[in-house]
Design a protein around this motif. Structure first.
Motif, PDB file in Angstrom:
ATOM      1  N   VAL A 147      -2.977   2.216   4.105  1.00  0.00           N
ATOM      2  CA  VAL A 147      -4.132   3.049   4.437  1.00  0.00           C
ATOM      3  C   VAL A 147      -5.158   3.073   3.315  1.00  0.00           C
ATOM      4  O   VAL A 147      -4.854   2.807   2.154  1.00  0.00           O
ATOM      5  CB  VAL A 147      -3.699   4.494   4.753  1.00  0.00           C
ATOM      6  CG1 VAL A 147      -2.703   4.513   5.908  1.00  0.00           C
ATOM      7  CG2 VAL A 147      -3.098   5.181   3.531  1.00  0.00           C
ATOM      8  N   ARG A 148      -6.373   3.383   3.714  1.00  0.00           N
ATOM      9  CA  ARG A 148      -7.432   3.693   2.761  1.00  0.00           C
ATOM     10  C   ARG A 148      -8.347   4.716   3.409  1.00  0.00           C
ATOM     11  O   ARG A 148      -8.545   4.715   4.630  1.00  0.00           O
ATOM     12  CB  ARG A 148      -8.216   2.453   2.356  1.00  0.00           C
ATOM     13  CG  ARG A 148      -9.074   1.856   3.442  1.00  0.00           C
ATOM     14  CD  ARG A 148      -9.832   0.626   2.950  1.00  0.00           C
ATOM     15  NE  ARG A 148     -10.629   0.022   3.998  1.00  0.00           N
ATOM     16  CZ  ARG A 148     -11.868   0.385   4.305  1.00  0.00           C
ATOM     17  NH1 ARG A 148     -12.451   1.359   3.620  1.00  0.00           N
ATOM     18  NH2 ARG A 148     -12.531  -0.213   5.284  1.00  0.00           N
ATOM     19  N   PHE A 166     -11.976  10.260   7.246  1.00  0.00           N
ATOM     20  CA  PHE A 166     -11.438   9.197   8.092  1.00  0.00           C
ATOM     21  C   PHE A 166     -10.516   8.304   7.274  1.00  0.00           C
ATOM     22  O   PHE A 166     -10.865   7.855   6.180  1.00  0.00           O
ATOM     23  CB  PHE A 166     -12.569   8.343   8.680  1.00  0.00           C
ATOM     24  CG  PHE A 166     -12.127   7.453   9.815  1.00  0.00           C
ATOM     25  CD1 PHE A 166     -12.229   7.881  11.125  1.00  0.00           C
ATOM     26  CD2 PHE A 166     -11.595   6.196   9.573  1.00  0.00           C
ATOM     27  CE1 PHE A 166     -11.809   7.068  12.176  1.00  0.00           C
ATOM     28  CE2 PHE A 166     -11.159   5.380  10.602  1.00  0.00           C
ATOM     29  CZ  PHE A 166     -11.271   5.822  11.917  1.00  0.00           C
ATOM     30  N   ARG A 167      -9.327   8.044   7.817  1.00  0.00           N
ATOM     31  CA  ARG A 167      -8.349   7.168   7.172  1.00  0.00           C
ATOM     32  C   ARG A 167      -8.161   5.916   8.026  1.00  0.00           C
ATOM     33  O   ARG A 167      -7.905   5.999   9.230  1.00  0.00           O
ATOM     34  CB  ARG A 167      -7.020   7.892   6.991  1.00  0.00           C
ATOM     35  CG  ARG A 167      -5.899   7.028   6.443  1.00  0.00           C
ATOM     36  CD  ARG A 167      -4.773   7.855   5.859  1.00  0.00           C
ATOM     37  NE  ARG A 167      -5.179   8.475   4.597  1.00  0.00           N
ATOM     38  CZ  ARG A 167      -4.346   9.129   3.791  1.00  0.00           C
ATOM     39  NH1 ARG A 167      -3.064   9.257   4.112  1.00  0.00           N
ATOM     40  NH2 ARG A 167      -4.778   9.651   2.659  1.00  0.00           N
ATOM     41  N   VAL A 168      -8.303   4.758   7.396  1.00  0.00           N
ATOM     42  CA  VAL A 168      -8.203   3.477   8.086  1.00  0.00           C
ATOM     43  C   VAL A 168      -6.782   2.951   7.979  1.00  0.00           C
ATOM     44  O   VAL A 168      -6.162   2.991   6.915  1.00  0.00           O
ATOM     45  CB  VAL A 168      -9.188   2.457   7.480  1.00  0.00           C
ATOM     46  CG1 VAL A 168      -9.084   1.116   8.196  1.00  0.00           C
ATOM     47  CG2 VAL A 168     -10.621   2.983   7.561  1.00  0.00           C
ATOM     48  N   TRP A 169      -6.261   2.436   9.098  1.00  0.00           N
ATOM     49  CA  TRP A 169      -4.911   1.895   9.155  1.00  0.00           C
ATOM     50  C   TRP A 169      -4.937   0.369   9.145  1.00  0.00           C
ATOM     51  O   TRP A 169      -5.716  -0.256   9.864  1.00  0.00           O
ATOM     52  CB  TRP A 169      -4.209   2.313  10.441  1.00  0.00           C
ATOM     53  CG  TRP A 169      -3.979   3.771  10.627  1.00  0.00           C
ATOM     54  CD1 TRP A 169      -3.871   4.735   9.674  1.00  0.00           C
ATOM     55  CD2 TRP A 169      -3.801   4.440  11.885  1.00  0.00           C
ATOM     56  NE1 TRP A 169      -3.633   5.959  10.236  1.00  0.00           N
ATOM     57  CE2 TRP A 169      -3.588   5.815  11.604  1.00  0.00           C
ATOM     58  CE3 TRP A 169      -3.796   4.021  13.204  1.00  0.00           C
ATOM     59  CZ2 TRP A 169      -3.383   6.763  12.604  1.00  0.00           C
ATOM     60  CZ3 TRP A 169      -3.585   4.964  14.217  1.00  0.00           C
ATOM     61  CH2 TRP A 169      -3.383   6.313  13.908  1.00  0.00           C
ATOM     62  N   GLY A 211       2.653  -4.425   5.315  1.00  0.00           N
ATOM     63  CA  GLY A 211       2.706  -5.732   4.679  1.00  0.00           C
ATOM     64  C   GLY A 211       1.361  -6.380   4.460  1.00  0.00           C
ATOM     65  O   GLY A 211       1.288  -7.505   3.959  1.00  0.00           O
ATOM     66  N   THR A 212       0.267  -5.689   4.831  1.00  0.00           N
ATOM     67  CA  THR A 212      -1.077  -6.236   4.614  1.00  0.00           C
ATOM     68  C   THR A 212      -1.810  -5.400   3.582  1.00  0.00           C
ATOM     69  O   THR A 212      -1.432  -4.266   3.282  1.00  0.00           O
ATOM     70  CB  THR A 212      -1.885  -6.261   5.917  1.00  0.00           C
ATOM     71  OG1 THR A 212      -2.070  -4.909   6.391  1.00  0.00           O
ATOM     72  CG2 THR A 212      -1.181  -7.071   6.989  1.00  0.00           C
ATOM     73  N   THR A 266      -8.305  -6.287   7.891  1.00  0.00           N
ATOM     74  CA  THR A 266      -6.962  -6.082   8.429  1.00  0.00           C
ATOM     75  C   THR A 266      -6.859  -4.811   9.274  1.00  0.00           C
ATOM     76  O   THR A 266      -5.812  -4.565   9.876  1.00  0.00           O
ATOM     77  CB  THR A 266      -5.927  -5.990   7.298  1.00  0.00           C
ATOM     78  OG1 THR A 266      -6.255  -4.883   6.435  1.00  0.00           O
ATOM     79  CG2 THR A 266      -5.892  -7.276   6.483  1.00  0.00           C
ATOM     80  N   ALA A 267      -7.913  -4.005   9.325  1.00  0.00           N
ATOM     81  CA  ALA A 267      -7.852  -2.700   9.980  1.00  0.00           C
ATOM     82  C   ALA A 267      -7.598  -2.839  11.475  1.00  0.00           C
ATOM     83  O   ALA A 267      -8.156  -3.717  12.138  1.00  0.00           O
ATOM     84  CB  ALA A 267      -9.150  -1.937   9.745  1.00  0.00           C
TER      85      ALA A 267
END
Length: 261
Positions: free
Chosen positions: A162-163, A172-175, A179-180, A186-187
């Motif tokens: 996450v970021r 807002f948190r991006v998934w 492993g990425t 990659t989101a």
């Protein structure tokens, strides 16, 4: 199509009071065509196609208490094992894993904030045959009032990397899949927060996005077809977005990516 990585959105479908009205709406809005209803054995579940490829499902509501809503399903190689992780992490099951013929195994779960989501263990069908192109699924995000519990939940069951967006106006948190390296490339989805700007009665829920060529035109067509634009088109760094309720009240979003320079 290759199998989807665990935790990746692999299917979206909508529950509707009037299946035929839904087919007319989405057929004209996105140019979808539809397969047969699968018969009473599968509740007349209907597949939608874009350019001959599966993009979504439409299902008639069997019970008036069921929501008229779009839902998203996440891929897993083992629905039973994932069900155990969901319960251990504070979620609960609406429907335990059930085999859908040779197609695969599905289940429905609820996160700690009350948002419902599906699981799909592929058999003969992996999920989307087209995505991230106009007329197909491109994104999903969960809206919640229980940020800390929900963050811990999804990161536990799927191992998301996450970021958080560096934007003081939005939480807002991006998934990204396990492993990425977390990033835009990659989101696969994210978590937003239900703030005071939303109606007090709004429950936790997932919002499903579909890619379109022209956001404004799509919103205008949806209105012409009996839908309602709940959030007029607006610009973001990722493209132009609008929120739309279809002609029966199911809400979804459309996204037109920025034109290449």
């Amino acid at each position: 199509m290759a199998a989807f990585t665990e935790g990746t959105p692999c299917w979206a479908d909508v529950l509707l009071p009037d299946l035929e009205a839904g087919k007319r709406f989405y057929g004209e809005l996105f140019g979808w065509t539809f397969g047969d209803g699968g018969g009473e054995k599968y509740g007349n579940y209907t597949h939608a196609f874009s350019d001959g490829r599966r993009v979504a499902g439409l299902a008639p509501k069997r019970d008036g208490r069921m929501p008229t809503a779009w839902g998203v399903h996440f891929a897993t190689p083992d629905a039973v094992a994932l069900t155990t992780r969901i319960k251990d992490a504070g979620g609960r099951m609406v429907t335990d894993p059930v085999r859908i013929g040779d197609a695969g195994t599905m289940a429905l779960a609820v996160d700690p904030g009350g948002a419902v989501f599906g699981l799909w263990e592929a058999g003969e069908r992996s999920g989307f045959e087209k995505q991230n192109e106009p007329g197909s699924f491109c994104w999903t995000e969960v809206y919640t009032r229980e940020k800390d519990a929900v963050d811990a939940f999804y990161e536990s069951i799927f191992g998301f990397q996450v970021r958080d967006l560096d934007d003081p106006t939005i939480d807002f948190r991006v998934w990204s899949p396990a492993g990425t390296r977390p990033g835009d490339d990659t989101a696969i989805g994210g978590r937003s927060v239900i703030t005071d700007a939303f109606p007090a009665e709004m429950p936790g829920h997932f919002l499903v996005y579909f890619a379109v060529e022209d956001c404004d035109e799509t919103a205008a067509v949806a209105t012409h077809l009996g839908g309602r634009v709940t959030e007029p088109p607006f610009d973001t760094p990722y493209g132009r977005i609008a929120l739309i309720a279809d002609n029966q009240g199911a809400v979804f979003a459309v996204l037109a990516e920025p034109k290449a320079a």
